[in-house]
Scaffold this motif. Structure first.
Motif, PDB file in Angstrom:
ATOM      1  N   ASP A  17      34.438  38.571  40.940  1.00  0.00           N
ATOM      2  CA  ASP A  17      35.585  38.142  41.766  1.00  0.00           C
ATOM      3  C   ASP A  17      35.680  38.918  43.066  1.00  0.00           C
ATOM      4  O   ASP A  17      36.635  38.760  43.831  1.00  0.00           O
ATOM      5  CB  ASP A  17      36.888  38.274  40.977  1.00  0.00           C
ATOM      6  CG  ASP A  17      37.212  39.722  40.600  1.00  0.00           C
ATOM      7  OD1 ASP A  17      36.374  40.620  40.911  1.00  0.00           O
ATOM      8  OD2 ASP A  17      38.279  39.983  39.999  1.00  0.00           O
ATOM      9  N   GLY A  31      38.209  52.074  38.445  1.00  0.00           N
ATOM     10  CA  GLY A  31      37.815  51.113  37.415  1.00  0.00           C
ATOM     11  C   GLY A  31      36.628  50.295  37.848  1.00  0.00           C
ATOM     12  O   GLY A  31      36.217  50.316  39.007  1.00  0.00           O
ATOM     13  N   LEU A  32      36.042  49.537  36.935  1.00  0.00           N
ATOM     14  CA  LEU A  32      34.869  48.715  37.202  1.00  0.00           C
ATOM     15  C   LEU A  32      35.038  47.386  36.477  1.00  0.00           C
ATOM     16  O   LEU A  32      35.281  47.358  35.258  1.00  0.00           O
ATOM     17  CB  LEU A  32      33.602  49.441  36.716  1.00  0.00           C
ATOM     18  CG  LEU A  32      32.275  48.693  36.889  1.00  0.00           C
ATOM     19  CD1 LEU A  32      31.969  48.508  38.366  1.00  0.00           C
ATOM     20  CD2 LEU A  32      31.153  49.474  36.189  1.00  0.00           C
ATOM     21  N   SER A  33      34.997  46.255  37.233  1.00  0.00           N
ATOM     22  CA  SER A  33      35.147  44.919  36.615  1.00  0.00           C
ATOM     23  C   SER A  33      34.119  43.979  37.216  1.00  0.00           C
ATOM     24  O   SER A  33      34.401  43.213  38.138  1.00  0.00           O
ATOM     25  CB  SER A  33      36.562  44.382  36.848  1.00  0.00           C
ATOM     26  OG  SER A  33      36.848  44.321  38.233  1.00  0.00           O
ATOM     27  N   TRP A  55      30.555  49.940  41.270  1.00  0.00           N
ATOM     28  CA  TRP A  55      31.231  51.253  41.317  1.00  0.00           C
ATOM     29  C   TRP A  55      30.606  52.055  42.443  1.00  0.00           C
ATOM     30  O   TRP A  55      29.485  52.546  42.317  1.00  0.00           O
ATOM     31  CB  TRP A  55      31.056  51.971  39.979  1.00  0.00           C
ATOM     32  CG  TRP A  55      32.019  53.116  39.798  1.00  0.00           C
ATOM     33  CD1 TRP A  55      33.312  53.158  40.166  1.00  0.00           C
ATOM     34  CD2 TRP A  55      31.722  54.385  39.195  1.00  0.00           C
ATOM     35  NE1 TRP A  55      33.877  54.361  39.826  1.00  0.00           N
ATOM     36  CE2 TRP A  55      32.914  55.143  39.219  1.00  0.00           C
ATOM     37  CE3 TRP A  55      30.588  54.935  38.612  1.00  0.00           C
ATOM     38  CZ2 TRP A  55      33.000  56.422  38.697  1.00  0.00           C
ATOM     39  CZ3 TRP A  55      30.669  56.201  38.080  1.00  0.00           C
ATOM     40  CH2 TRP A  55      31.863  56.949  38.129  1.00  0.00           C
ATOM     41  N   ASN A  82      36.082  45.387  42.709  1.00  0.00           N
ATOM     42  CA  ASN A  82      35.520  46.396  41.806  1.00  0.00           C
ATOM     43  C   ASN A  82      34.344  45.865  40.990  1.00  0.00           C
ATOM     44  O   ASN A  82      34.151  46.231  39.829  1.00  0.00           O
ATOM     45  CB  ASN A  82      36.599  46.958  40.852  1.00  0.00           C
ATOM     46  CG  ASN A  82      37.651  47.753  41.582  1.00  0.00           C
ATOM     47  OD1 ASN A  82      37.406  48.308  42.648  1.00  0.00           O
ATOM     48  ND2 ASN A  82      38.859  47.797  41.013  1.00  0.00           N
ATOM     49  N   ASP A  83      33.574  44.950  41.616  1.00  0.00           N
ATOM     50  CA  ASP A  83      32.403  44.444  40.906  1.00  0.00           C
ATOM     51  C   ASP A  83      31.324  45.521  40.784  1.00  0.00           C
ATOM     52  O   ASP A  83      30.511  45.489  39.856  1.00  0.00           O
ATOM     53  CB  ASP A  83      31.834  43.222  41.633  1.00  0.00           C
ATOM     54  CG  ASP A  83      32.705  41.987  41.459  1.00  0.00           C
ATOM     55  OD1 ASP A  83      33.378  41.893  40.426  1.00  0.00           O
ATOM     56  OD2 ASP A  83      32.718  41.145  42.374  1.00  0.00           O
ATOM     57  N   ASN A  99      32.960  41.096  37.292  1.00  0.00           N
ATOM     58  CA  ASN A  99      33.120  39.684  36.907  1.00  0.00           C
ATOM     59  C   ASN A  99      32.894  38.724  38.070  1.00  0.00           C
ATOM     60  O   ASN A  99      33.192  37.537  37.980  1.00  0.00           O
ATOM     61  CB  ASN A  99      34.514  39.460  36.328  1.00  0.00           C
ATOM     62  CG  ASN A  99      35.624  39.878  37.289  1.00  0.00           C
ATOM     63  OD1 ASN A  99      35.339  40.278  38.420  1.00  0.00           O
ATOM     64  ND2 ASN A  99      36.872  39.795  36.841  1.00  0.00           N
TER      65      ASN A  99
END
Length: 233
Positions: free
Chosen positions: A212, A206-208, A218, A215-216, A210
């Motif tokens: 934090d 996954g890619l997020s 990929w 997974n900021d 945000n």
């Protein structure tokens, strides 16, 4: 043999000769003469030979008497194949007869040798393959060699069975394997196959982005080793 009517005769071969002298009154007297040769010519073609085709073979007549001239012939067609004490040949599969003639002036001798050329087997190591690390591939052809042959693979590392026609290869690094196939005649052939070991792709599912720290971005491990790859999301 051939007769002569002259008083002197030259160039005679070894053997027994009779001379008959007849005078004008028809009276005859005869005498015999044995002529021996001062030369001994012995031709020796060597021992019968068995070898594998696609190789050249030297016919060795060095056990013959040393004479000025030698001739090698392929039989039965009497094809000249050499004019020295040794002759290099490349016979077809099967058994072929060769004859050497040793010649010293009018003295000569001959001898024959049988040369058996056995066929080579075929060898098929199979097609090159790419695998990921810690996976395997089955190598070898279908078949790897003719029925009744013995099989040997090298190097042995990463192979399930070095004597199998189709072993399972699990190399840890890219490896070129060579298979040697030996038939019932003892003739061998080889072939190679290259197994290229590729690194595994490791990436998150996954890619997020945000901020934090999870997974900021990929990241795909080892993708730098594939400069022509295309990635789609």
């Amino acid at each position: 043999g051939t007769g002569a009517t002259t008083q002197d005769v030259t160039n005679l071969l070894a053997g027994t000769y009779t001379i008959v002298v007849t005078d004008a009154n028809g009276c005859s007297v005869s005498d015999n003469m044995i002529i021996t040769s001062i030369l001994t010519v012995i031709a020796n073609a060597g021992n019968d030979t068995v070898f594998c085709e696609n190789n050249s073979l030297t016919l060795n007549g060095s056990a013959s008497t040393v004479v000025p001239n030698y001739q090698w012939y392929q039989l039965p067609a009497a094809v000249l194949v050499g004019s020295t004490v040794n002759a290099t040949i490349s016979p077809l599969t099967g058994t072929t007869l060769y004859m050497i003639i040793a010649i010293n002036g009018s003295c000569k001798d001959s001898d024959t040798v049988a040369v058996t050329s056995n066929p080579l087997p075929f060898a098929d190591a199979g097609a090159d393959a790419n695998i990921f690390s810690n996976t395997s591939a089955t190598i070898g052809g279908g078949p790897t060699g003719p029925s009744g042959s013995t099989i040997s693979w090298n190097p042995p590392g990463g192979l399930s069975d070095t004597a199998s026609a189709n072993p399972v290869a699990t190399p840890s690094v890219t490896t070129t394997y060579t298979v040697t196939v030996t038939n019932s005649f003892g003739c061998s052939a080889t072939d190679t196959v290259r197994i290229t070991v590729l690194p595994r792709f490791v990436f998150s599912s996954g890619l997020s982005p945000n901020g934090d720290g999870v997974n900021d971005v990929w990241e795909i491990d080892n993708i730098g080793k594939f400069p022509d790859c295309v990635v789609e999301v």
